[in-house]
Design an enzyme around this catalytic site. Structure first.
Site, PDB file in Angstrom:
ATOM      1  CG  ASN A  69      45.013  40.286  41.486  1.00  0.00           C
ATOM      2  OD1 ASN A  69      45.489  39.164  41.660  1.00  0.00           O
ATOM      3  ND2 ASN A  69      43.838  40.443  40.896  1.00  0.00           N
ATOM      4  CG  LEU A  70      50.252  43.742  41.618  1.00  0.00           C
ATOM      5  CD1 LEU A  70      51.689  43.881  41.149  1.00  0.00           C
ATOM      6  CD2 LEU A  70      50.175  42.949  42.916  1.00  0.00           C
ATOM      7  NE  ARG A  72      40.665  44.729  42.374  1.00  0.00           N
ATOM      8  CZ  ARG A  72      41.274  44.244  41.303  1.00  0.00           C
ATOM      9  NH1 ARG A  72      42.173  44.973  40.661  1.00  0.00           N
ATOM     10  NH2 ARG A  72      40.993  43.043  40.861  1.00  0.00           N
ATOM     11  CE  LYS A  85      44.624  37.283  44.269  1.00  0.00           C
ATOM     12  NZ  LYS A  85      43.332  37.901  43.902  1.00  0.00           N
ATOM     13  CB  CYS A 172      20.398  36.215  56.596  1.00  0.00           C
ATOM     14  SG  CYS A 172      19.334  35.712  55.218  1.00  0.00           S
ATOM     15  CB  CYS A 189      37.121  44.588  39.440  1.00  0.00           C
ATOM     16  SG  CYS A 189      36.542  44.690  41.143  1.00  0.00           S
ATOM     17  CB  CYS A 246      14.571  35.210  53.907  1.00  0.00           C
ATOM     18  SG  CYS A 246      16.318  34.912  53.574  1.00  0.00           S
TER      19      CYS A 246
END
Length: 254
Positions: A69-70, A72, A85, A172, A189, A246
């Site tokens: 994680n670090l 970003r 977190k 929306c 990611c 929608c």
């Protein structure tokens, strides 16, 4: 609400802006903002919202800090690996601004509990990493008439949009992505990679949009999607059309 001498000093650079002023700063101090996720997007957004003097910040995140994680998620350091977190986020907010009340919600949001977890709030900022969560958040915000700022990143791209889908001419988030997505449809990611600084850009832009909605300045950005391409680099803005069919907002009265 009367601003104290300390608040007049702390928020002086906001107050001298004619578009915000003392009244706009009071609106920020009276507001509650709920953030979905304290990761890459939530990390910078949370810090700028706390610095701006948002009166109450609620963070919904059940994840723990991991080493990957670090690159970003700038809210966390090496010593935070393994910690929750939301807990670390609360400590950061406390250091940044004693005016801000912080609430940590260490639960995973889904369609069944979105309303209970989000609770009473003036705005939701969604930085979650899967479509199932994003659609659950969008559907609740649309039903409850809560402005939604949605931000996403991937590789070298960032997308930021503001949604008020209960309004007759406004889409929306579901109008944008449709109904076909679930948790398995979202590339992560870890699979595709992401430039760390893109998270900072998206989170800061999302915080700007949240402050704009609450303080009430500038052009209304609802229904627009801002897309930043970090490879070129350039930004373009597109307008999302409301989908009358929608499932999230099409049947709601305007």
């Amino acid at each position: 609400m009367t601003l104290t001498d300390a608040q007049l000093d702390r928020y002086a650079r906001h107050i001298v802006l004619k578009e915000i002023g003392g009244e706009g700063q009071k609106r920020l101090l009276a507001a509650t903002v709920t953030l979905i996720g304290a990761g890459g997007i939530g990390s910078p957004a949370l810090q700028y919202l706390a610095a701006a003097g948002i009166g109450r910040l609620r963070v919904i995140d059940d994840d723990r800090v991991s080493l990957d994680n670090l690159q970003r998620q700038i809210l966390f350091g090496t010593g935070d690996v393994g910690r929750g977190k939301a807990e670390v986020a609360g400590e950061a907010v406390s250091r940044l601004n004693p005016d801000v009340r912080f609430e940590a919600v260490t639960a995973r949001l889904d369609a069944g509990n979105a309303g209970a977890l989000i609770g009473e709030t003036d705005l939701v900022l969604d930085g979650s990493d899967n479509f199932a969560t994003r659609l659950a958040v969008s559907d609740h915000c649309t039903r409850a008439r809560i402005p939604l700022v949605s931000a996403a990143i991937g590789q070298f791209q960032a997308q930021i949009g503001t949604f008020r889908g209960w309004e007759q001419a406004r889409p929306c988030y579901r109008c944008f992505v449709g109904d076909a997505f679930d948790a398995e449809d979202c590339d992560t990611c870890s699979e595709l990679g992401v430039l760390g600084a893109m998270a900072g850009l998206a989170g800061s832009f999302a915080a700007l949009e949240a402050v704009r909605q609450i303080a009430g300045f500038g052009q209304d950005a609802a229904g627009k999607l801002h897309i930043f391409d970090g490879l070129k680099p350039e930004m373009r803005t597109i307008r999302i059309v409301k989908d009358p069919a929608c499932s999230g907002c099409g049947a709601l009265p305007g």
